[in-house]
Motif scaffolding. Structure first.
Motif, PDB file in Angstrom:
ATOM      1  N   VAL A 133       0.853  -1.209   0.000  1.00  0.00           N
ATOM      2  CA  VAL A 133       0.000   0.000   0.000  1.00  0.00           C
ATOM      3  C   VAL A 133       0.881   1.249   0.000  1.00  0.00           C
ATOM      4  O   VAL A 133       0.615   2.218  -0.717  1.00  0.00           O
ATOM      5  N   ARG A 134       1.981   1.177   0.779  1.00  0.00           N
ATOM      6  CA  ARG A 134       2.896   2.330   0.783  1.00  0.00           C
ATOM      7  C   ARG A 134       3.592   2.508  -0.559  1.00  0.00           C
ATOM      8  O   ARG A 134       4.081   3.595  -0.861  1.00  0.00           O
ATOM      9  N   SER A 135       3.674   1.426  -1.352  1.00  0.00           N
ATOM     10  CA  SER A 135       4.380   1.564  -2.630  1.00  0.00           C
ATOM     11  C   SER A 135       3.456   1.955  -3.787  1.00  0.00           C
ATOM     12  O   SER A 135       3.897   2.042  -4.930  1.00  0.00           O
ATOM     13  N   ILE A 136       2.194   2.207  -3.501  1.00  0.00           N
ATOM     14  CA  ILE A 136       1.311   2.776  -4.537  1.00  0.00           C
ATOM     15  C   ILE A 136       1.919   4.111  -4.967  1.00  0.00           C
ATOM     16  O   ILE A 136       2.264   4.942  -4.114  1.00  0.00           O
ATOM     17  N   ARG A 137       2.098   4.286  -6.284  1.00  0.00           N
ATOM     18  CA  ARG A 137       2.762   5.515  -6.753  1.00  0.00           C
ATOM     19  C   ARG A 137       1.805   6.704  -6.610  1.00  0.00           C
ATOM     20  O   ARG A 137       0.647   6.629  -7.047  1.00  0.00           O
ATOM     21  N   LEU A 138       2.308   7.763  -6.005  1.00  0.00           N
ATOM     22  CA  LEU A 138       1.446   8.909  -5.694  1.00  0.00           C
ATOM     23  C   LEU A 138       1.950  10.186  -6.360  1.00  0.00           C
ATOM     24  O   LEU A 138       3.148  10.370  -6.526  1.00  0.00           O
ATOM     25  N   ILE A 147      -3.503   9.245  -6.492  1.00  0.00           N
ATOM     26  CA  ILE A 147      -2.986   8.029  -7.122  1.00  0.00           C
ATOM     27  C   ILE A 147      -2.462   8.391  -8.520  1.00  0.00           C
ATOM     28  O   ILE A 147      -3.194   8.976  -9.321  1.00  0.00           O
ATOM     29  N   ALA A 148      -1.202   8.052  -8.775  1.00  0.00           N
ATOM     30  CA  ALA A 148      -0.616   8.376 -10.083  1.00  0.00           C
ATOM     31  C   ALA A 148      -1.219   7.478 -11.163  1.00  0.00           C
ATOM     32  O   ALA A 148      -1.787   6.415 -10.871  1.00  0.00           O
ATOM     33  N   ALA A 149      -1.072   7.911 -12.406  1.00  0.00           N
ATOM     34  CA  ALA A 149      -1.692   7.161 -13.511  1.00  0.00           C
ATOM     35  C   ALA A 149      -1.017   5.809 -13.711  1.00  0.00           C
ATOM     36  O   ALA A 149      -1.683   4.806 -13.956  1.00  0.00           O
ATOM     37  N   ASP A 150       0.311   5.770 -13.611  1.00  0.00           N
ATOM     38  CA  ASP A 150       1.040   4.521 -13.866  1.00  0.00           C
ATOM     39  C   ASP A 150       1.323   3.792 -12.569  1.00  0.00           C
ATOM     40  O   ASP A 150       1.887   4.379 -11.647  1.00  0.00           O
ATOM     41  N   GLN A 151       0.979   2.539 -12.538  1.00  0.00           N
ATOM     42  CA  GLN A 151       1.214   1.735 -11.341  1.00  0.00           C
ATOM     43  C   GLN A 151       1.864   0.410 -11.737  1.00  0.00           C
ATOM     44  O   GLN A 151       1.608  -0.106 -12.815  1.00  0.00           O
ATOM     45  N   ASP A 152       2.694  -0.127 -10.833  1.00  0.00           N
ATOM     46  CA  ASP A 152       3.345  -1.404 -11.110  1.00  0.00           C
ATOM     47  C   ASP A 152       2.536  -2.584 -10.575  1.00  0.00           C
ATOM     48  O   ASP A 152       2.604  -3.675 -11.091  1.00  0.00           O
ATOM     49  N   LEU A 153       1.808  -2.367  -9.507  1.00  0.00           N
ATOM     50  CA  LEU A 153       1.134  -3.476  -8.842  1.00  0.00           C
ATOM     51  C   LEU A 153      -0.214  -3.774  -9.489  1.00  0.00           C
ATOM     52  O   LEU A 153      -0.856  -2.869 -10.028  1.00  0.00           O
ATOM     53  N   PRO A 154      -0.673  -5.023  -9.389  1.00  0.00           N
ATOM     54  CA  PRO A 154      -2.049  -5.316  -9.823  1.00  0.00           C
ATOM     55  C   PRO A 154      -3.042  -4.741  -8.819  1.00  0.00           C
ATOM     56  O   PRO A 154      -2.692  -4.471  -7.664  1.00  0.00           O
ATOM     57  N   ASP A 310       0.932   3.231   9.583  1.00  0.00           N
ATOM     58  CA  ASP A 310       0.389   4.397   8.887  1.00  0.00           C
ATOM     59  C   ASP A 310       0.584   4.234   7.378  1.00  0.00           C
ATOM     60  O   ASP A 310       1.614   3.742   6.931  1.00  0.00           O
ATOM     61  N   ILE A 311      -0.398   4.663   6.635  1.00  0.00           N
ATOM     62  CA  ILE A 311      -0.286   4.622   5.170  1.00  0.00           C
ATOM     63  C   ILE A 311      -0.668   5.991   4.614  1.00  0.00           C
ATOM     64  O   ILE A 311      -1.515   6.676   5.190  1.00  0.00           O
ATOM     65  N   PRO A 312      -0.028   6.401   3.499  1.00  0.00           N
ATOM     66  CA  PRO A 312      -0.308   7.754   3.004  1.00  0.00           C
ATOM     67  C   PRO A 312      -1.653   7.869   2.294  1.00  0.00           C
ATOM     68  O   PRO A 312      -2.228   8.960   2.250  1.00  0.00           O
ATOM     69  N   LEU A 313      -2.135   6.754   1.741  1.00  0.00           N
ATOM     70  CA  LEU A 313      -3.394   6.836   0.978  1.00  0.00           C
ATOM     71  C   LEU A 313      -4.064   5.480   0.943  1.00  0.00           C
ATOM     72  O   LEU A 313      -3.401   4.454   0.770  1.00  0.00           O
ATOM     73  N   TYR A 314      -5.356   5.480   1.127  1.00  0.00           N
ATOM     74  CA  TYR A 314      -6.156   4.306   0.777  1.00  0.00           C
ATOM     75  C   TYR A 314      -7.489   4.786   0.231  1.00  0.00           C
ATOM     76  O   TYR A 314      -8.194   5.569   0.876  1.00  0.00           O
ATOM     77  N   VAL A 315      -7.801   4.337  -0.972  1.00  0.00           N
ATOM     78  CA  VAL A 315      -9.091   4.639  -1.590  1.00  0.00           C
ATOM     79  C   VAL A 315      -9.640   3.320  -2.129  1.00  0.00           C
ATOM     80  O   VAL A 315      -8.913   2.544  -2.746  1.00  0.00           O
ATOM     81  N   THR A 316     -10.922   3.078  -1.887  1.00  0.00           N
ATOM     82  CA  THR A 316     -11.558   1.807  -2.264  1.00  0.00           C
ATOM     83  C   THR A 316     -12.027   1.832  -3.712  1.00  0.00           C
ATOM     84  O   THR A 316     -12.760   2.744  -4.111  1.00  0.00           O
ATOM     85  N   ASP A 317     -11.657   0.826  -4.458  1.00  0.00           N
ATOM     86  CA  ASP A 317     -12.292   0.584  -5.756  1.00  0.00           C
ATOM     87  C   ASP A 317     -13.426  -0.407  -5.498  1.00  0.00           C
ATOM     88  O   ASP A 317     -13.186  -1.595  -5.280  1.00  0.00           O
TER      89      ASP A 317
END
Ligand SMILES: NC(=O)c1ccc[n+]([C@@H]2O[C@H](COP(=O)([O-])OP(=O)(O)OC[C@H]3O[C@@H](n4cnc5c(N)ncnc54)[C@H](O)[C@@H]3O)[C@@H](O)[C@H]2O)c1
Length: 357
Positions: A133-138, A147-154, A310-317
């Motif tokens: 979660v911390r490695s979600i690109r921001l 949330i950045a447009a390009d992400q590495d994780l599924p 602690d995490i910088p961002l979490y948003v539910t899809d």
């Protein structure tokens, strides 16, 4: 299921009591039993509300299997009891969070096995591990992380985190108790035919949430503005850019109504449930909104160090839920804040000992 008896564990808590009252309003002929050990400070304030609405209250502890023997077999169990703080067990014994969130849930599964009741389980977005979660690109916008447009994780897009997000890695004791409970729900389904729906909820908020420093930040933020008490931005540089999506508890009630009506078809599924991007907020945006709603400005300290979990961002899809049920959250952040504010103002002195401490 078309239940005549519904058992709500944690039924005096924020979510449990709101669902109990919701069920009574929806179907007055249904017997709703709220079981709670009243560990959460402020849950006792819900008892008169439950009584007036005809909800039966049982003082019980889900850590004790015998306490779940309530003298009648429910057809539906809503498991809403928990130690709900992600910080539980850090720097102290994990005993309570393990015994309640894991052993207690196993006891609830035993009750469901014995009675054949269906189970609706409130899991958490905290099942998703901290490092991924911390490695979600921001991206850094002026008032929030995005949330950045390009992400590495599924499982991560600009809509947020879906059920395809990785599950490997440490996730907090709290998150681990919930994921372990989910695993046992799957086993009980396989071994004993348990019918269960799992909702992995992001932040839930609304009136009657007894917000405190480690849990229930929306109610805490509004309350501190009402009572004019200091706050702090903790972690990620201490500027309040961290973001959560927030689900209005009334939207959760709508979801649970649909899930109860279509229980058989949805049993076995795991859903991410939350407010989504439209109902997301950063701490510093929340401050601005609280100033507007309450007319008060409070001092906000800055603590740059990030705490464990602690995490910088979490948003539910929540798109899987929408596809399966048509549900989506309808209440906005403005509605939520207005509702929480109106609740605190209406009960200012009764809530003061709980919220102003
Ligand atoms: N509020 C949120 O933002 C959020 C987000 C995701 C998941 N959840 C989950 O939703 C559920 C409800 O959370 P909530 O916000 O209503 O929390 P809450 O603390 O308001 O309610 C939990 C209730 O459980 C009771 N309880 C605690 N230990 C117990 C035990 N051993 N036996 C019986 N009762 C016990 C507490 O007294 C309290 O009334 C929890 O499972 C929580 O993990 C909440």
């Amino acid at each position: 299921v078309n239940p005549t008896v519904v058992l709500i564990t944690g039924g005096a808590g924020f979510v449990g009591s709101t669902l109990a009252l919701h069920f009574r309003r929806l179907s007055p002929s249904v017997r709703v039993i709220a079981l709670d050990n009243l560990r959460r400070r402020g849950s006792e304030l819900n008892l008169p509300r439950l009584r007036e609405a005809g909800v039966e209250f049982v003082h019980g502890d889900i850590r004790q299997l015998d306490d779940l023997d309530i003298g009648v077999d429910p057809q539906l169990v809503l498991e809403c009891s928990a130690e709900p703080s992600v910080l539980a067990g850090y720097g102290t014994s994990p005993g309570y969070v393990l015994q309640t969130n894991l052993v207690g849930t196993l006891n609830v599964l035993e009750l469901c096995r014995r009675t054949g009741a269906g189970l609706l389980f409130l899991s958490t977005s905290r099942v998703y591990p901290i490092d991924p979660v911390r490695s979600i690109r921001l991206d850094h916008a002026a008032t929030r992380f995005e949330i950045a447009a390009d992400q590495d994780l599924p499982g991560i897009t600009r809509r947020g985190v879906s059920e395809d997000f990785p599950l490997q890695g440490a996730r907090s004791i709290y998150g681990a108790t919930k994921l372990a409970s989910e695993l046992f729900i799957e086993e009980y389904a396989q071994a004993y035919g348990l019918k269960a729906i799992v909702n992995r909820c992001g932040v839930i908020a609304g009136p009657w949430q007894m917000g405190k420093v480690d849990q229930g930040f929306v109610a805490l933020w509004v309350a501190r503005h009402v009572y004019r008490r200091d706050l702090a931005y903790i972690g990620f540089g201490g500027t309040g850019l961290q973001v959560r999506d927030v689900l209005h508890v009334d939207d959760l009630c709508d979801l649970v109504t649909i899930q109860t009506q279509r229980f058989e078809g949805l049993a076995g599924e795991v859903f991410n449930a939350g407010g989504g991007t439209e109902c997301s907020v950063s701490l510093c945006e929340l401050t601005t909104s609280c100033q507007r709603v309450t007319g008060n400005v409070v001092l906000i300290a800055s603590v740059p160090e990030t705490r464990p979990a602690d995490i910088p961002l979490y948003v539910t899809d929540f798109s899987k839920l929408t596809r399966a049920t048509g549900w989506f959250p309808k209440r906005s952040m403005d509605t939520l804040l207005a509702d929480v504010h109106a609740w605190i103002r209406a009960h200012e002195s009764a809530l003061r000992p709980v919220l102003d401490s």
